[in-house]
Write an enzyme that holds these catalytic residues in place. Structure first.
Site, PDB file in Angstrom:
ATOM      1  N   LYS A   9      -4.931  37.965 -20.762  1.00 17.67           N
ATOM      2  CA  LYS A   9      -4.780  39.433 -20.816  1.00 17.67           C
ATOM      3  C   LYS A   9      -3.325  39.824 -20.551  1.00 17.67           C
ATOM      4  O   LYS A   9      -2.413  39.172 -21.064  1.00 17.67           O
ATOM      5  CB  LYS A   9      -5.761  40.106 -19.844  1.00 17.67           C
ATOM      6  CG  LYS A   9      -7.217  39.743 -20.152  1.00 17.67           C
ATOM      7  CD  LYS A   9      -8.212  40.650 -19.494  1.00 17.67           C
ATOM      8  CE  LYS A   9      -9.635  40.285 -19.918  1.00 17.67           C
ATOM      9  NZ  LYS A   9     -10.654  41.177 -19.414  1.00 17.67           N
ATOM     10  N   HIS A  91     -11.763  42.230 -28.876  1.00 15.94           N
ATOM     11  CA  HIS A  91     -12.007  42.199 -27.434  1.00 15.94           C
ATOM     12  C   HIS A  91     -12.317  43.617 -26.961  1.00 15.94           C
ATOM     13  O   HIS A  91     -11.837  44.603 -27.534  1.00 15.94           O
ATOM     14  CB  HIS A  91     -10.797  41.631 -26.679  1.00 15.94           C
ATOM     15  CG  HIS A  91     -11.102  41.379 -25.238  1.00 15.94           C
ATOM     16  ND1 HIS A  91     -11.026  42.376 -24.284  1.00 15.94           N
ATOM     17  CD2 HIS A  91     -11.540  40.276 -24.603  1.00 15.94           C
ATOM     18  CE1 HIS A  91     -11.393  41.884 -23.111  1.00 15.94           C
ATOM     19  NE2 HIS A  91     -11.713  40.607 -23.271  1.00 15.94           N
ATOM     20  N   GLU A 139     -19.770  39.999 -24.439  1.00 11.32           N
ATOM     21  CA  GLU A 139     -19.254  40.433 -23.138  1.00 11.32           C
ATOM     22  C   GLU A 139     -19.652  41.883 -22.885  1.00 11.32           C
ATOM     23  O   GLU A 139     -19.107  42.789 -23.538  1.00 11.32           O
ATOM     24  CB  GLU A 139     -17.721  40.372 -23.119  1.00 11.32           C
ATOM     25  CG  GLU A 139     -17.132  38.998 -23.291  1.00 11.32           C
ATOM     26  CD  GLU A 139     -15.665  38.959 -22.853  1.00 11.32           C
ATOM     27  OE1 GLU A 139     -15.306  38.033 -22.134  1.00 11.32           O
ATOM     28  OE2 GLU A 139     -14.897  39.872 -23.227  1.00 11.32           O
ATOM     29  N   GLY A 179     -17.171  38.840 -15.711  1.00 13.68           N
ATOM     30  CA  GLY A 179     -17.480  38.592 -14.300  1.00 13.68           C
ATOM     31  C   GLY A 179     -17.760  37.142 -13.932  1.00 13.68           C
ATOM     32  O   GLY A 179     -18.208  36.864 -12.812  1.00 13.68           O
ATOM     33  N   SER A 201     -10.233  37.150 -15.081  1.00 17.87           N
ATOM     34  CA  SER A 201      -9.819  37.353 -13.685  1.00 17.87           C
ATOM     35  C   SER A 201     -10.226  36.225 -12.736  1.00 17.87           C
ATOM     36  O   SER A 201      -9.515  35.949 -11.766  1.00 17.87           O
ATOM     37  CB  SER A 201     -10.366  38.695 -13.170  1.00 17.87           C
ATOM     38  OG  SER A 201     -11.759  38.791 -13.374  1.00 17.87           O
TER      39      SER A 201
HETATM   40  O1  G3P Z   1     -11.972  37.980 -22.192  1.00 13.37           O
HETATM   41  C1  G3P Z   1     -12.586  37.684 -20.998  1.00 13.37           C
HETATM   42  C2  G3P Z   1     -12.943  38.866 -20.264  1.00 13.37           C
HETATM   43  O2  G3P Z   1     -13.010  40.060 -20.880  1.00 13.37           O
HETATM   44  C3  G3P Z   1     -13.752  38.677 -19.071  1.00 13.37           C
HETATM   45  O3  G3P Z   1     -12.939  39.122 -18.047  1.00 13.37           O
HETATM   46  O4  G3P Z   1     -12.122  39.204 -15.783  1.00 13.37           O
HETATM   47  O5  G3P Z   1     -14.533  39.513 -16.265  1.00 13.37           O
HETATM   48  O6  G3P Z   1     -13.518  37.259 -16.514  1.00 13.37           O
HETATM   49  P1  G3P Z   1     -13.314  38.752 -16.566  1.00 13.37           P
END
Ligand code: G3P
Length: 231
Positions: A9, A91, A139, A179, A201
């Site tokens: 990101k 995304h 996602e 998450g 993250s």
């Molecule tokens: O592209 C991966 C993402 O959108 C997930 O983000 O921080 O929840 O792992 P995160």
């Protein structure tokens, strides 16, 4: 072996020289565990990062334009020339209309880029599967960046997505993300039919990204085969 895609990101810990540092950690873990670790970096960091590591480096965005007058756009050929092996499309933080998703996939494929197309729901994943991307990553937007994983909060979404995508095209591997923080989250995703995960993250913001990656990979371990006792 499943896929572990790390989306850098625009996190500070994953920008510029820090992106190179994190990419090298991802590479080290990939070599050590033999897991397919893919990283997606800011397009401006593509050349810098891909010059330093041997794991696949994906762009975070593509524009389906051609050589010419397109100020500010990310030309597919330029992504390739700067070391991209693939690209993230649609995304949650960079949404595109269905028609543009189709164009993005076509242009990416035309220059030899792999495609990971994100989708917020099972239904949108199903619509995208028609375009035969290399991966679909489901996602739920509301869980992105949070502490509750898609695997634990919405296992039914993962199962339904795998089912709907494979009804359209059995060849398209499904990933999930949002998450995801530990091996349990990964284990559930794989059990539900995913061929890997998309994480940001949980790695980029981890105090020890190497430890975080190794923990996620623990969830990918194949169950040991139990030897039958002779009777
Ligand atoms: O592209 C991966 C993402 O959108 C997930 O983000 O921080 O929840 O792992 P995160």
């Amino acid at each position: 072996m499943p896929f572990l895609v790390v989306n850098f990101k625009t996190y500070k810990q994953a920008t510029g020289q820090q992106a190179v540092k994190l990419a090298k950690i991802c590479e080290k873990v990939a070599k050590k565990t033999k897991v397919h670790v893919i990283i997606a970096v800011q397009n401006v960091d593509l050349f810098r990062v891909s010059s330093e590591v041997s794991i696949p480096v994906y762009a975070e965005h593509i524009d389906p334009v051609s050589y010419g007058a397109n100020t500010g756009k990310d030309l597919p050929e330029a992504l390739v020339e700067n070391g991209a092996a693939g690209v993230l499309i649609n995304h949650s933080e960079d949404r595109a209309e269905l028609a543009q998703i189709e164009d993005d996939i076509k242009r990416a494929k035309g220059v030899g880029l792999m495609t990971i197309v994100c989708a917020p729901t099972s239904e949108s994943s199903e619509s995208i599967a028609v375009f035969a991307p290399d991966f679909i990553a489901v996602e739920p937007p509301e869980l992105i960046g949070g502490d509750v994983s898609v695997s634990k909060a919405k296992p039914e979404l993962i199962a339904k997505t795998v089912k709907l995508v494979h009804k359209v095209n059995k060849e398209v591997p499904v990933l999930c993300g949002a998450g995801i923080k530990d091996h349990d989250d990964v284990k559930i995703a794989i059990k539900l039919g995913c061929e890997g995960i998309l994480v940001a993250s949980g790695v980029t913001k981890a105090e020890d990204p190497e430890k975080a990656l190794l923990d996620l990979i623990k969830g990918m371990a194949k169950p040991k085969t139990v030897k039958r006792s002779k009777r």
